[in-house]
Design an enzyme around this catalytic site. Sequence first.
Site, short mmCIF file in Angstrom:
data_model
loop_
_atom_site.label_atom_id
_atom_site.label_comp_id
_atom_site.label_asym_id
_atom_site.label_seq_id
_atom_site.Cartn_x
_atom_site.Cartn_y
_atom_site.Cartn_z
N ASP A 194 0.80 -1.23 0.00
CA ASP A 194 0.00 0.00 0.00
C ASP A 194 0.83 1.28 0.00
OD1 ASP A 194 -2.38 -1.56 0.15
OD2 ASP A 194 -1.97 -1.85 2.28
N LYS B 77 2.04 2.02 -5.08
CA LYS B 77 2.68 1.46 -6.28
C LYS B 77 1.78 1.64 -7.49
CE LYS B 77 2.83 -2.65 -4.56
NZ LYS B 77 2.49 -2.37 -3.15
N ASN C 247 -5.31 -10.76 -3.40
CA ASN C 247 -5.11 -10.12 -2.09
C ASN C 247 -4.70 -8.65 -2.27
OD1 ASN C 247 -2.70 -11.00 -3.23
ND2 ASN C 247 -1.76 -11.61 -1.30
N GLY D 239 -4.62 -4.83 -3.91
CA GLY D 239 -5.66 -3.93 -4.38
C GLY D 239 -5.08 -2.56 -4.59
N HIS D 240 -5.26 -2.02 -5.77
CA HIS D 240 -4.96 -0.60 -5.88
C HIS D 240 -6.00 0.09 -6.73
CE1 HIS D 240 -2.24 -1.95 -9.28
NE2 HIS D 240 -2.96 -1.04 -9.86
N GLN E 292 1.93 -6.14 -2.94
CA GLN E 292 2.37 -6.14 -1.53
C GLN E 292 3.71 -5.39 -1.39
OE1 GLN E 292 1.37 -9.57 -2.71
NE2 GLN E 292 -0.69 -8.90 -2.25
N THR F 169 -9.83 -5.01 1.76
CA THR F 169 -10.61 -5.47 2.91
C THR F 169 -11.29 -4.34 3.68
OG1 THR F 169 -8.64 -5.34 4.29
CG2 THR F 169 -9.10 -7.47 3.28
N PRO G 91 -8.91 -0.58 8.70
CA PRO G 91 -8.06 0.59 8.97
C PRO G 91 -6.60 0.15 9.02
CG PRO G 91 -9.36 -0.01 10.92
CD PRO G 91 -9.82 -0.90 9.80
N VAL H 239 2.49 14.53 -4.09
CA VAL H 239 1.90 15.47 -3.15
C VAL H 239 0.37 15.34 -3.10
CG1 VAL H 239 3.77 17.15 -3.24
CG2 VAL H 239 1.94 17.27 -4.95
P1 IMP Z 1 -2.49 -12.84 2.60
O1 IMP Z 1 -1.62 -12.31 1.51
O2 IMP Z 1 -3.96 -12.64 2.32
O3 IMP Z 1 -2.15 -14.24 2.96
O4 IMP Z 1 -2.20 -11.98 3.93
C1 IMP Z 1 -0.95 -12.04 4.59
C2 IMP Z 1 -0.54 -10.67 5.11
O5 IMP Z 1 -0.24 -9.82 4.00
C3 IMP Z 1 -1.60 -9.93 5.90
O6 IMP Z 1 -0.95 -9.16 6.91
C4 IMP Z 1 -2.25 -9.03 4.90
O7 IMP Z 1 -2.87 -7.92 5.50
C5 IMP Z 1 -1.04 -8.64 4.08
N1 IMP Z 1 -1.38 -8.24 2.70
C6 IMP Z 1 -1.72 -9.05 1.68
N2 IMP Z 1 -1.93 -8.34 0.57
C7 IMP Z 1 -1.71 -7.06 0.88
C8 IMP Z 1 -1.73 -5.83 0.12
O8 IMP Z 1 -1.99 -5.79 -1.09
N3 IMP Z 1 -1.42 -4.70 0.82
C9 IMP Z 1 -1.08 -4.73 2.12
N4 IMP Z 1 -1.04 -5.83 2.85
C10 IMP Z 1 -1.35 -6.99 2.24
MG MG Z 2 -3.08 -2.13 -1.75
#
Ligand code: IMP
Ligand code: MG
Length: 441
Positions: A13, A16, A38, A40-41, A226, A303, A306, A416
């Site tokens: 997050d 990117k 998993n 998301g942007h 990630q 998800t 926060p 900015v």
């Molecule tokens: P998983 O990838 O769903 O197995 O989650 C494992 C860990 O990676 C958890 O702490 C998630 O919150 C974190 N995580 C997975 N994908 C992202 C992402 O795109 N951004 C931030 N954290 C992520």
């Molecule tokens: Mg993200």
Amino acid sequence: MPAIVVVGSQWGDEGKGKITDFLAQEADVIVRYQGGNNAGHSIAFGGKKFALHSIPSGIFDPTKLSIIANGVVFNPKAVIEELSILQEAGVDTSGLRISNRAQVLFSYHKTIDALQEEARGVAKIGTTKNGIGPAYVDKFMRSGLRVADLLDKDYLTKRLTEIVGEKNLILTRLYDAEPINDIALSALIEEYYGYGQYFKRYIMDTSYQIDKELRRGKKVLFEGAQGVMLDIDHGTYPYVTSSSPIGGGATTGSGVGPSMIQEVLGVCKAYTSRVGEGPFPTEQINEIGDKIREIAHEYGVTTGRPRRIGWFDAVVMRHATRVSGLTKLSVNCLDVFSDFETVKICVAYKLHGEVIKYYPASLQDLYDAEPVYEELPGWSEDITQVDCIEDLPENALNYLNRLSELTGLEIATFAVGPDRDSTVVLKDLWKIADSEVIKHA
Ligand code: IMP
Ligand code: MG
């Protein structure tokens, strides 16, 4: 010929998406090399906002190839949903390509992810519950199926029947959950065979295609999901994801050799955020963290959780720089610090009475580590309209320069604000990458 990898250098997050989107404008091929839905942007396009999870951000331009490479765990159902949203908005998605070697994420992976997290209780990882971990487990346990297998109904039927037999033991004996019965198994085979037929025209040997494009002089952008601190090897294990978001992940995850890559751009925020459980030395569970979260709208795209917030951690960033071989840095969210009297940067940790400058491997050491801060004067000017580095207030410039000094990286861009045009570009990365290309016969 030039290739650039974009890597999140904190816990994901970092923004990117915005940089990738910007670099993608000049790229011919955009490649996602690990993770799954998993990630998301959000991307603003044509006055609308889209949340991308598995599909690379090149998708808005049908003249570019948007590749889901072999290192990704491919959830066909989720990708169809993502595609339909794009198609309904009038986006021509014909540039999509999917690796025939990508692992398929099945619905039972999601079920097991949720059961596993529940069984862990307080020791839960805080996953996104998308089945990412279980899908990678199957890959490495050699109990997975790949995209190519979806096209061969006999093989799919045979293997899925065997695999579901294994899964049923796990579901019933380990978790006391309902097994997948014969009717559900037949439906599963039909469903996933159907996905194969749906995606048939997009499926190919993407490693071969990327190599061909590079040799034709095309620009290839590798988009990591990630961040380094969520890397299975180099992150805060076990509070990590199950893939390799580091720079090197681009090579194993897409079947391209390291000699083909010129630049590895690390993306960070002017502070740090993380979702999910696990150590976070500079975390601010106080009014500072709350203030940053509200100003920067730090809630997860996938998800809605926060995000946890902390100061910039130069120990983390040096670790990220080394393990990913970062060559340049993009700093996002600099505007968030307007109206801060002082800003802090963690430059080292104090651990058991000793000052250390490396990121410890042991979880307990990470919980025990106390950040050593450097405090810099903040600034009160609104910088959201700044469009060149000279217009930054002195203290904001000093802050940026200090990040560069502490990481040993030149700043390629800083942002900015969240919009496309809020990114100030200091380095022409494609031009730099192009000048570094070593010709391979
Ligand atoms: P998983 O990838 O769903 O197995 O989650 C494992 C860990 O990676 C958890 O702490 C998630 O919150 C974190 N995580 C997975 N994908 C992202 C992402 O795109 N951004 C931030 N954290 C992520
Ligand atoms: Mg993200």
